[in-house]
Design a protein around this motif. Structure first.
Motif, short mmCIF file in Angstrom:
data_model
loop_
_atom_site.label_atom_id
_atom_site.label_comp_id
_atom_site.label_asym_id
_atom_site.label_seq_id
_atom_site.Cartn_x
_atom_site.Cartn_y
_atom_site.Cartn_z
N UNK A 149 2.93 -30.61 17.96
CA UNK A 149 1.74 -30.17 17.22
C UNK A 149 2.21 -29.71 15.85
N UNK A 150 1.58 -30.22 14.80
CA UNK A 150 1.95 -29.90 13.43
C UNK A 150 1.24 -28.63 12.97
N UNK A 181 -2.83 -24.37 16.94
CA UNK A 181 -3.96 -23.48 16.68
C UNK A 181 -3.75 -22.77 15.34
N UNK A 182 -4.81 -22.71 14.55
CA UNK A 182 -4.79 -22.18 13.19
C UNK A 182 -4.02 -23.08 12.23
N UNK A 204 -12.58 -26.32 11.73
CA UNK A 204 -13.58 -25.69 10.87
C UNK A 204 -13.40 -26.32 9.50
N UNK A 205 -14.40 -27.04 9.02
CA UNK A 205 -14.26 -27.91 7.85
C UNK A 205 -15.00 -27.33 6.65
N UNK A 206 -14.34 -27.36 5.49
CA UNK A 206 -14.92 -26.83 4.26
C UNK A 206 -14.76 -27.84 3.13
N UNK A 207 -15.80 -28.01 2.35
CA UNK A 207 -15.73 -28.86 1.16
C UNK A 207 -15.40 -27.97 -0.04
N UNK A 224 -9.91 -24.45 17.66
CA UNK A 224 -9.88 -24.50 19.13
C UNK A 224 -8.44 -24.58 19.61
N UNK A 225 -8.25 -24.29 20.86
CA UNK A 225 -6.88 -24.30 21.42
C UNK A 225 -6.37 -25.71 21.54
#
Length: 225
Positions: A149-150, A181-182, A204-207, A224-225
């Motif tokens: 996991x990166x 995670x994070x 969680x996506x932000x423009x 999410x986990x």
């Protein structure tokens, strides 16, 4: 090497353009500044750098993102090797890579080491100073085979309008599954379907403001986990 190599033409003798996807490999304005804005700042780097930090990338291209990150890693005072894993379906030749990277003279010491290693083995097994790997082939099959996991993702495929396969829901699910995670992701595109696919993959996506003439880009954090 992959049996499908890059198919290039050159704009102004400097900028490689994929004839397969009709898209340049880096910004016509300033490719290095774009990398720093989109992929480094977009992932809160170098602030998040720490020993063992792992960056993954869709679309290795010229290697510009790796070089800019390598430089930032060393300038930030890190003394252990950065881990950098990238996926590339259509690798360019070492000569093409060398020609493209001449556009960025401040990265020349890093570029020389990259081009030499790339000529020896495009998986970058011989590149010293980084724990780097380029996985040659279609990421839609090769990413699922990975067991890590990166901490951060550079999503740098060609334009979603011209290369939708590298942005589809299934591949973004695999990106999510291979993100700690994070962990974060960043991309130059703000295409709606890309943002939706990332959200469905647990981000969680932000423009946010894009680079140069691009009004918006996308950053994302794995919630999410």
């Amino acid at each position: 090497m992959s049996n499908q190599s890059a198919s290039l033409e050159w704009r102004d003798e400097l900028i490689p353009v994929s004839t397969r996807f009709d898209d340049p490999y880096f910004s016509l304005d300033n490719g290095l500044n774009e990398t720093r804005h989109v992929f480094l700042a977009g992932n809160d780097l170098p602030e998040r750098f720490a020993p063992g930090f792992h960056i993954a990338e869709l679309g290795f291209g010229t290697g510009l993102n790796l070089l800019a990150t390598w430089q930032a890693w060393e300038q930030s005072g890190q003394t252990t090797p950065l881990r950098f894993t990238s996926f590339e379906a259509f690798p360019m030749s070492a000569d093409e890579m060398q020609r493209a990277l001449q556009a960025f003279p401040e990265l020349a010491p890093y570029a020389a080491r990259l081009v030499k290693a790339w000529a020896e083995d495009p998986s970058l097994k011989t590149l010293e100073g980084l724990q780097a790997e380029v996985v040659i082939g279609d990421a839609r099959s090769t990413l699922a085979q990975q067991a890590w996991q990166a901490d951060a993702w550079f999503l740098d495929g060609f334009s979603p309008a011209k290369n939708p396969e590298l942005w589809d829901a299934e591949l973004m699910q695999a990106v999510g599954a291979h993100t700690a995670r994070d962990g974060t992701a960043a991309t130059y595109t703000a295409a709606g379907f890309v943002r939706r696919n990332l959200e469905e993959a647990g981000f969680d996506v932000t423009r946010v403001p894009g680079f140069g003439r691009k009004r918006h880009m996308t950053i994302a954090r794995k919630t999410s986990a």
